[in-house]
Design a protein around this motif. Sequence first.
Motif, PDB file in Angstrom:
ATOM      1  N   GLY B 371      -6.509  -2.020  34.279  1.00  0.00           N
ATOM      2  CA  GLY B 371      -5.670  -0.895  33.575  1.00  0.00           C
ATOM      3  C   GLY B 371      -6.585   0.070  32.931  1.00  0.00           C
ATOM      4  O   GLY B 371      -7.671   0.306  33.187  1.00  0.00           O
ATOM      5  N   GLU B 378      -3.907  -5.945  35.614  1.00  0.00           N
ATOM      6  CA  GLU B 378      -2.627  -6.443  36.277  1.00  0.00           C
ATOM      7  C   GLU B 378      -3.305  -7.246  37.482  1.00  0.00           C
ATOM      8  O   GLU B 378      -4.284  -6.960  38.046  1.00  0.00           O
ATOM      9  CB  GLU B 378      -1.788  -5.334  36.758  1.00  0.00           C
ATOM     10  N   TYR B 379      -2.568  -8.226  37.632  1.00  0.00           N
ATOM     11  CA  TYR B 379      -2.668  -9.243  38.962  1.00  0.00           C
ATOM     12  C   TYR B 379      -1.598  -9.250  39.910  1.00  0.00           C
ATOM     13  O   TYR B 379      -0.428  -9.572  39.328  1.00  0.00           O
ATOM     14  CB  TYR B 379      -3.280 -10.613  38.496  1.00  0.00           C
ATOM     15  N   ASN B 380      -1.637  -9.076  41.096  1.00  0.00           N
ATOM     16  CA  ASN B 380      -0.476  -9.026  42.004  1.00  0.00           C
ATOM     17  C   ASN B 380      -0.947 -10.135  43.062  1.00  0.00           C
ATOM     18  O   ASN B 380      -1.961 -10.117  43.678  1.00  0.00           O
ATOM     19  CB  ASN B 380      -0.341  -7.620  42.741  1.00  0.00           C
ATOM     20  N   LYS B 394       4.011 -10.793  39.998  1.00  0.00           N
ATOM     21  CA  LYS B 394       2.796 -10.104  39.010  1.00  0.00           C
ATOM     22  C   LYS B 394       2.737 -10.828  37.791  1.00  0.00           C
ATOM     23  O   LYS B 394       3.547 -11.377  37.214  1.00  0.00           O
ATOM     24  CB  LYS B 394       3.655  -8.613  38.831  1.00  0.00           C
ATOM     25  N   ALA B 396       0.197 -10.032  34.159  1.00  0.00           N
ATOM     26  CA  ALA B 396      -1.000  -9.358  33.495  1.00  0.00           C
ATOM     27  C   ALA B 396      -1.744  -9.811  32.163  1.00  0.00           C
ATOM     28  O   ALA B 396      -1.077 -10.925  31.569  1.00  0.00           O
ATOM     29  CB  ALA B 396      -0.310  -7.967  32.907  1.00  0.00           C
ATOM     30  N   GLN B 397      -3.051  -9.447  32.084  1.00  0.00           N
ATOM     31  CA  GLN B 397      -3.750  -9.990  31.026  1.00  0.00           C
ATOM     32  C   GLN B 397      -3.806  -8.915  29.950  1.00  0.00           C
ATOM     33  O   GLN B 397      -4.102  -7.776  30.294  1.00  0.00           O
ATOM     34  CB  GLN B 397      -5.164 -10.115  31.616  1.00  0.00           C
ATOM     35  N   ALA B 436      -3.439   0.417  36.194  1.00  0.00           N
ATOM     36  CA  ALA B 436      -2.113  -0.033  36.093  1.00  0.00           C
ATOM     37  C   ALA B 436      -1.296   0.214  34.964  1.00  0.00           C
ATOM     38  O   ALA B 436      -2.035   0.612  33.708  1.00  0.00           O
ATOM     39  CB  ALA B 436      -2.107  -1.670  35.892  1.00  0.00           C
ATOM     40  N   LEU B 438       1.527  -0.509  32.078  1.00  0.00           N
ATOM     41  CA  LEU B 438       2.249  -1.949  31.626  1.00  0.00           C
ATOM     42  C   LEU B 438       3.800  -1.656  31.868  1.00  0.00           C
ATOM     43  O   LEU B 438       4.176  -0.959  31.387  1.00  0.00           O
ATOM     44  CB  LEU B 438       1.693  -1.987  30.161  1.00  0.00           C
ATOM     45  N   TYR B 443       6.499  -8.060  35.187  1.00  0.00           N
ATOM     46  CA  TYR B 443       5.680  -9.511  35.449  1.00  0.00           C
ATOM     47  C   TYR B 443       6.461 -10.718  35.029  1.00  0.00           C
ATOM     48  O   TYR B 443       7.430 -10.645  34.474  1.00  0.00           O
ATOM     49  CB  TYR B 443       4.751  -9.489  34.020  1.00  0.00           C
ATOM     50  N   VAL B 446       2.562 -13.034  31.223  1.00  0.00           N
ATOM     51  CA  VAL B 446       1.541 -12.225  30.656  1.00  0.00           C
ATOM     52  C   VAL B 446       0.610 -12.942  29.834  1.00  0.00           C
ATOM     53  O   VAL B 446       1.160 -13.899  28.932  1.00  0.00           O
ATOM     54  CB  VAL B 446       2.280 -11.148  29.800  1.00  0.00           C
TER      55      VAL B 446
END
Lengths: 384, 540
Positions: B371, B378-380, B394, B396-397, B436, B438, B443, B446
């Motif tokens: 990001g 982001e992780y997909n 999906k 996200a951190q 990425a 947000l 998602y 998260v």
Amino acid sequence: MPIKQIHSIPAHVDRIWNLAPHPRLPLLAAATSDKSAQIYSLNTYFPVAQLDGNHKRSIRSVSWKPSSGLKSEAVLATASFDGSVGIWIRDSDQHSPNFGSTGESGNVGLEEWEFVAALEGHENEVKCVDWSCEGTYLASCSRDKSVWIWEADEDNEEFECLAVLQDHTQDVKHVAWHPNEDLLASASYDDTIRLWREDDDDWVCSGEIIGHRSTVWCIDFDKTTTKGKARLVSCSADETVRVWSRESMTGNTATRDIPSTFRSDPISENWQQEAILPQRHSGPIYAVSWSGQSGRIVSVGADGLLVVYQEVKTGEWTVIAEEEDAHSVFEINTAVWSKKWKSTSPHREEGDTEKDESKKGEEEIIITGGDDGNINIWEVTFQK
Amino acid sequence: MSAILSAQDLNDFIGPGLACINPVVVNRSETNGHTEIQIDAGGNPVEVSVNGTSNSATKTATQLTPAQINLSDCLACSGCITSAESVLVSLQSHTELLSVLRQSRGHIGAEDGNDLGSKRPKRVFVASISHQSRASLAAAYNISVDRVDAKLVTLFRDILGFQYLVGTGVGRQISLAYSAQEVLLKSGKFTDINSSSVEPKKPVLASICPGWICYVEKTHPHVLPYLSDIKSPQQITGSLLKRLISQETGASADEIYHVSVMPCFDKKLEASRPDFATGEGVRDVDCVITTKEVVQLLIDENIDFMSITESEDARGGNFQALAPKLWPPGKSWESSEGSSSGGYLWHVLAALSDEIKKVEGKSTSLKVIPGKNSDMVEYNLVVTDGDKEEVVAKAAQVYGFRNIQNLVRKLKTGGKTGARSVVSARAKKTAGAATATLVPTEYDYVEVMACPGGCINGGGQIGAPTTDGGDVFGLKEWRDIVENQYKSIRSSCVERHAVQEWVAKVWGSETDSLMTTSYRAVEGLDTKDAVPAVLVGDKW
């Protein structure tokens, strides 16, 4: 004294907090304690729009986005005591090309303005907003002691919070961006001015200016400096106006490819006091403005005095104009330099401004706003 | 507060409010009529009732006690985002711990001598230690985490007199397993999983960060429905320890004193939540001390950490003797894959990937999209079919206050932002960008942490060493050192079924009391509309 009042707009019954002339268009925005912001034409001095209905408390500060990307769109940010920052856009489709004349017929509100975003996050009163030189960032500061940096998308509708800076120990009164660097300065009730820069993906405090002995109310950068240089003027409740200059910078000198982790030189700036301007005020000084045209400085404050200073040589300033009771018995909250627009040609097209730049170069005005609700326009008679 | 690390070191650390309004809220007694506050001859403040005359004989004086704020007040008040550190210190601190330990030793002394001492038996002292704290100590003393562990065993068991010492690994494994289960149910992807009665609710937001929880409850109640119901490792560990040790020793829950060592000051707030009290004054975690308070304790007690004997028990990796008998062997001190904030996102995605494989027979791969800053990733989960890529899940951190701001703003559907109808069309245009942006509603999960860098960089961690010549390490460099110490801890994977079996064995079928909790909005004074009286008419 070679200063004369050329106009007065009986704008509000309430106090005027802040004024901002548009950098390219003949528009003036006013922040008032009646929860609204007004837009005036600088050609005619008539109101052209009223921005209200969205803030729940006083609007304390207004700032124009320097370049909105789209030619006809004017974008204004408003900071309110309700804890939010509002973003307003002039509706480009509806705006008439000769908008400068709209005020003449008295049709207030002919222009359509749209409230497109509310930036929430501050815990309480937002005191000031300012757009960065290229309009990439928006900074806001608050009584909650924090400075926030937001990044706007090209449509000004989505904002990402990039940083929440909490180094000030008291209420932050004012924020201002450098005229050509992404360098932010903030002034606080803690008597200090802090400087902020981006270091990798973090915003960090790159410098601190200690010297004022009371609240620093307002700061403004020197807009005439050459690239790489920086000076700023500050005014304070300690009744002084001071000019500071950046003596040196460290950090961030290597190429940007090297992560800051491996750099032994963290970003820092060394600022030194260059001058205390001749002391005229008796009482807190609320506003200063540094002219981008003439390089002069104007200050106003609680004593109702308007003072114009000129630099004789670097670090040496003299008072060239002084006006007592500039808003009769009332305190003056804001003063700002602006280019003088030709009030005789209300049908001016926006695009014409560039051509006229050279011949109007020396013509500028000072716009002040006070507790009396008036907006006064001043002209300094040019001394050869 | 310890000066090793201060809140100023973290530029987006959530700070306390300007002034606590709590002491000003007084219960007025109706019966006294008009009263005045006076200072009596002894210099004490007294409240004097004035009965309409100036005759002093008619006055009655009541001694006034100083206003005090406790942790529950802070939790119930919407004034500050987090509580003031001074409040935390007065109730849960290393000095408080030392005084409880001394009191307990005092009891033994009294009983040995005569009957004057209380009949109450000596308290059972139990400690649980977070992985992040062990990593922080290892970095601060520049030794391996194994050696830190061995020293901690000696410190807590032999020097401080604790009967039990565990790592929070078991609590974390349970928290991870049930968090993954929750996301599987709420993602709405696997309708055939167990109970289909769970309504899909995306995204599920991690709730183990107490700073984040406090912030949501006080300022963004609209986010509450998205929070994960699963308790944090600290609280699951607390529930388990109190029950198992009680069964084992016969001591009642209030006779067991559980100390938790954490990287974070807000964990103290979490421990004081009424939800985690099992009776009057009985809590699953009695006292939370931060890593840097451990250092402060060592200084105060004149103990040199480096010269503490390294316990043989720990060196062999065998902590079992210090854990309750039913405690699963090994897991306690082991870490888990993924982030140094507990690896929640990693584990949730692993579970989603397993489930997709099981249900749809598809293999997934993980795509990482950085990001705007390092705290937003982001992780997909992607299924590749020929040259076609389909994103099937999906996550996200989202760390740090600034990124949290963007998360809560975007979860505010129908909010004031994006008033124009064209927003979505325009947003799509930028969706393909390299970084990425947000988009919370897309998602499944998260991983939210209030501190930039996550728990490893918590406010209670030990700061970078300094010398007279200045900082030895930059902040980021120091964070990396601590992170690497954390990564050196052996990690084991979470076997969901094994965890569930063990829980069923020690806790029975009523797992909700061990596993879940709830959150509620904190109503309070609307300070935004309240203008402090002294400031009226003043310039500000």
